[in-house]
Write an enzyme that holds these catalytic residues in place. Structure first.
Site, PDB file in Angstrom:
ATOM      1  N   HIS A  65       0.868  -1.180   0.000  1.00 55.17           N
ATOM      2  CA  HIS A  65       0.000   0.000   0.000  1.00 55.17           C
ATOM      3  C   HIS A  65       0.903   1.228   0.000  1.00 55.17           C
ATOM      4  O   HIS A  65       1.572   1.495   1.001  1.00 55.17           O
ATOM      5  CB  HIS A  65      -0.912  -0.001   1.232  1.00 55.17           C
ATOM      6  CG  HIS A  65      -1.825  -1.186   1.266  1.00 55.17           C
ATOM      7  ND1 HIS A  65      -3.059  -1.196   0.663  1.00 55.17           N
ATOM      8  CD2 HIS A  65      -1.648  -2.430   1.782  1.00 55.17           C
ATOM      9  CE1 HIS A  65      -3.618  -2.387   0.826  1.00 55.17           C
ATOM     10  NE2 HIS A  65      -2.781  -3.159   1.493  1.00 55.17           N
ATOM     11  N   PHE A  66       0.924   1.935  -1.133  1.00 58.43           N
ATOM     12  CA  PHE A  66       1.790   3.120  -1.224  1.00 58.43           C
ATOM     13  C   PHE A  66       1.091   4.400  -0.781  1.00 58.43           C
ATOM     14  O   PHE A  66       1.752   5.395  -0.542  1.00 58.43           O
ATOM     15  CB  PHE A  66       2.279   3.303  -2.667  1.00 58.43           C
ATOM     16  CG  PHE A  66       3.366   2.335  -3.057  1.00 58.43           C
ATOM     17  CD1 PHE A  66       4.638   2.460  -2.538  1.00 58.43           C
ATOM     18  CD2 PHE A  66       3.112   1.306  -3.945  1.00 58.43           C
ATOM     19  CE1 PHE A  66       5.656   1.576  -2.892  1.00 58.43           C
ATOM     20  CE2 PHE A  66       4.114   0.419  -4.313  1.00 58.43           C
ATOM     21  CZ  PHE A  66       5.383   0.552  -3.779  1.00 58.43           C
ATOM     22  N   ARG A  67      -0.246   4.375  -0.755  1.00 54.49           N
ATOM     23  CA  ARG A  67      -1.021   5.576  -0.395  1.00 54.49           C
ATOM     24  C   ARG A  67      -0.795   6.713  -1.394  1.00 54.49           C
ATOM     25  O   ARG A  67      -0.350   6.490  -2.503  1.00 54.49           O
ATOM     26  CB  ARG A  67      -0.709   6.061   1.032  1.00 54.49           C
ATOM     27  CG  ARG A  67      -0.684   4.979   2.113  1.00 54.49           C
ATOM     28  CD  ARG A  67      -1.999   4.312   2.325  1.00 54.49           C
ATOM     29  NE  ARG A  67      -1.973   3.484   3.513  1.00 54.49           N
ATOM     30  CZ  ARG A  67      -2.765   2.430   3.699  1.00 54.49           C
ATOM     31  NH1 ARG A  67      -3.626   2.056   2.766  1.00 54.49           N
ATOM     32  NH2 ARG A  67      -2.713   1.743   4.811  1.00 54.49           N
ATOM     33  N   ASN A 117      -6.403   0.526  -3.057  1.00 54.15           N
ATOM     34  CA  ASN A 117      -7.369   1.074  -2.091  1.00 54.15           C
ATOM     35  C   ASN A 117      -6.940   2.440  -1.564  1.00 54.15           C
ATOM     36  O   ASN A 117      -6.917   2.676  -0.354  1.00 54.15           O
ATOM     37  CB  ASN A 117      -7.603   0.089  -0.931  1.00 54.15           C
ATOM     38  CG  ASN A 117      -6.371  -0.106  -0.052  1.00 54.15           C
ATOM     39  OD1 ASN A 117      -5.249   0.058  -0.525  1.00 54.15           O
ATOM     40  ND2 ASN A 117      -6.564  -0.436   1.213  1.00 54.15           N
ATOM     41  N   HIS A 119      -8.705 -10.307  -1.186  1.00 56.91           N
ATOM     42  CA  HIS A 119      -8.678 -10.152   0.272  1.00 56.91           C
ATOM     43  C   HIS A 119      -9.676 -11.197   0.771  1.00 56.91           C
ATOM     44  O   HIS A 119     -10.888 -10.992   0.711  1.00 56.91           O
ATOM     45  CB  HIS A 119      -9.084  -8.741   0.703  1.00 56.91           C
ATOM     46  CG  HIS A 119      -8.965  -8.554   2.186  1.00 56.91           C
ATOM     47  ND1 HIS A 119      -8.006  -7.771   2.767  1.00 56.91           N
ATOM     48  CD2 HIS A 119      -9.661  -9.114   3.210  1.00 56.91           C
ATOM     49  CE1 HIS A 119      -8.116  -7.840   4.092  1.00 56.91           C
ATOM     50  NE2 HIS A 119      -9.127  -8.652   4.379  1.00 56.91           N
ATOM     51  N   HIS A 134       0.032   3.908   8.134  1.00 57.24           N
ATOM     52  CA  HIS A 134      -0.942   4.884   8.632  1.00 57.24           C
ATOM     53  C   HIS A 134      -0.148   5.788   9.559  1.00 57.24           C
ATOM     54  O   HIS A 134       0.695   5.290  10.325  1.00 57.24           O
ATOM     55  CB  HIS A 134      -2.032   4.214   9.471  1.00 57.24           C
ATOM     56  CG  HIS A 134      -2.928   3.294   8.696  1.00 57.24           C
ATOM     57  ND1 HIS A 134      -4.009   3.743   7.978  1.00 57.24           N
ATOM     58  CD2 HIS A 134      -2.912   1.951   8.531  1.00 57.24           C
ATOM     59  CE1 HIS A 134      -4.627   2.706   7.408  1.00 57.24           C
ATOM     60  NE2 HIS A 134      -3.971   1.602   7.717  1.00 57.24           N
ATOM     61  N   ALA A 160      -6.463  -0.412  10.738  1.00 57.30           N
ATOM     62  CA  ALA A 160      -5.766  -1.685  10.517  1.00 57.30           C
ATOM     63  C   ALA A 160      -4.670  -1.493   9.477  1.00 57.30           C
ATOM     64  O   ALA A 160      -4.894  -0.851   8.449  1.00 57.30           O
ATOM     65  CB  ALA A 160      -6.754  -2.736  10.048  1.00 57.30           C
TER      66      ALA A 160
HETATM   67  C1  NCD Z   1      -4.609  -2.537   4.621  1.00 55.71           C
HETATM   68  C2  NCD Z   1      -4.577  -1.015   4.493  1.00 55.71           C
HETATM   69  O1  NCD Z   1      -4.337  -0.350   5.507  1.00 55.71           O
HETATM   70  O2  NCD Z   1      -4.780  -0.509   3.389  1.00 55.71           O
HETATM   71  N1  NCD Z   1      -4.767  -2.879   6.009  1.00 55.71           N
HETATM   72  C3  NCD Z   1      -4.412  -4.042   6.597  1.00 55.71           C
HETATM   73  O3  NCD Z   1      -4.702  -4.184   7.800  1.00 55.71           O
HETATM   74  N2  NCD Z   1      -3.790  -4.993   5.934  1.00 55.71           N
HETATM   75  C4  NCD Z   1      -5.683  -3.099   3.760  1.00 55.71           C
HETATM   76  C5  NCD Z   1      -5.603  -4.612   3.612  1.00 55.71           C
HETATM   77  O4  NCD Z   1      -4.771  -5.135   2.885  1.00 55.71           O
HETATM   78  O5  NCD Z   1      -6.402  -5.289   4.284  1.00 55.71           O
HETATM   79 ZN    ZN Z   2      -3.169  -5.099   1.894  1.00 50.62          ZN
END
Ligand code: NCD
Ligand code: ZN
Length: 339
Positions: free
Chosen positions: A16-18, A42, A135, A249, A261
């Site tokens: 997840h690079f955001r 996402n 997922h 995060h 999460a």
């Molecule tokens: C991921 C996220 O923060 O985008 N969070 C995680 O707890 N793994 C989303 C995901 O892959 O479930």
């Molecule tokens: Zn993920």
């Protein structure tokens, strides 16, 4: 003499690079150690189409500040995805479509509510040769977080039976049942394994204390589940390859009344995997797990460059730009020395 090891440069098949400031802070950390990474779609405004993916790829490339690094792109499969979107995305170079059951994790508000209704989409993915990345947790809120993955397995079976040539990746496998199921399925099905699911159990998230930086989906399970995941990796079957699920995060979003999460593991995953294989006396399996099996499953050429690690202690920093990494302040026995 310090022990060192040189391996083929690895790929991370789940990152997840955001966007914005977080993207700029985290992308170089993955690009320092990995040649390619599969970018999850996402984002706050999701990556829904090939055009979105092309734009996002450029942003990641710029943020990575490393010419060697190649982002691999995904789109998010939602109830609104059409077969035409799949065809166009494939033409744009998208290699996988990620399906999140609605609401199961961070930014999955817009997800899949009924997999069977999306049969035409999976059929088109099968036809054009796009990987389905799953997922694997059901979204029923009456099913506990400890059971959501196992309860998803019938959907996985349905997908495999209905689309026999569709390539499917069961992401971040966290239970022994899912490991067994994937092992028994045809070679069109594989699973990614994270570092944190190799290291943690539920007690590391909510045992003596609540440790928000270990909180992620799917939640780490029992020591027995972890043992089965570890065995699958150590046996080196090729069906289990590396995807970190590094999910940053900012500290404020983790240390609060309703913490998000996701574990930010990018800066430590390669060194901690070396330590894992070393501790289990199977260093010879390290390279295939991080640098071969995933690329082969996705039909990508193997990287030709190398990376070196040495057996030397370092303490993981407390924060990277207000993001607390996995194992912050802890010692690791292996270190990446030559990028
Ligand atoms: C991921 C996220 O923060 O985008 N969070 C995680 O707890 N793994 C989303 C995901 O892959 O479930
Ligand atoms: Zn993920």
């Amino acid at each position: 003499m310090e022990e060192t090891i040189t391996i083929r440069r690895p790929d991370d098949f789940h990152v997840h690079f955001r966007e914005g400031g977080i993207l700029s802070a985290v992308a170089p950390l993955t690009a320092d150690h990995f040649n390619r990474a599969l970018a999850m779609p996402n984002t706050t405004d999701p990556i829904r189409t090939g055009e979105d993916a092309v734009q996002y790829r450029d942003q990641i490339r710029k943020a990575a500040r490393n010419e060697l690094f190649e982002p691999l792109m995904t789109i998010k499969i939602t109830d609104g995805t059409t077969p035409a979107v799949i065809v166009k995305a494939k033409e744009c170079g998208v290699i996988a479509g990620k399906a999140y059951p609605v609401g199961v994790t961070t930014n999955a508000q817009e997800g899949v509510s009924d997999f069977k209704k999306l049969a035409p989409i999976f059929s088109m993915m099968q036809d054009v040769g796009m990987v389905l990345s799953l997922h694997g947790e059901i979204s029923n809120r009456f099913v506990s977080v400890f059971k959501k993955e196992v309860k998803f397995l019938p959907t996985l079976k349905w997908l495999v039976d209905t689309f026999p040539t569709l390539k499917i990746v069961f992401e971040h496998v966290s239970t022994k049942e899912a490991v067994y199921e994937v092992s028994m399925m045809p070679d069109t099905v594989a699973a990614t394994v994270t570092v944190h699911h190799l290291f943690l159990t539920t007690d590391d998230v909510l045992g003596s204390y609540i440790l928000p930086h270990n909180f992620c989906k799917p939640i780490p399970k029992t020591a027995e589940d972890r043992e089965v995941i570890r065995d699958a990796v150590i046996q080196g079957s090729g069906k289990f390859f590396f995807g970190s699920d590094s999910a940053p995060h900012v500290k404020m979003r983790k240390e609060c009344g309703s913490g998000a999460a996701g574990i930010f593991s990018a800066p430590v995953v390669l060194a901690s995997l070396a330590q894992f294989f070393d501790e289990h006396n199977h260093m010879e399996r390290f390279e295939d797990f991080v640098s071969r099996f995933g690329a082969e499953f996705y039909g990508l050429p193997l990287n030709t460059e190398t990376v070196a690690l040495s057996k030397s202690k370092w303490v993981i920093p407390e924060e990277y730009d207000s993001i607390v990494p996995f194992m912050a302040n802890e010692k690791l026995l292996w270190k990446v020395v030559k990028q």
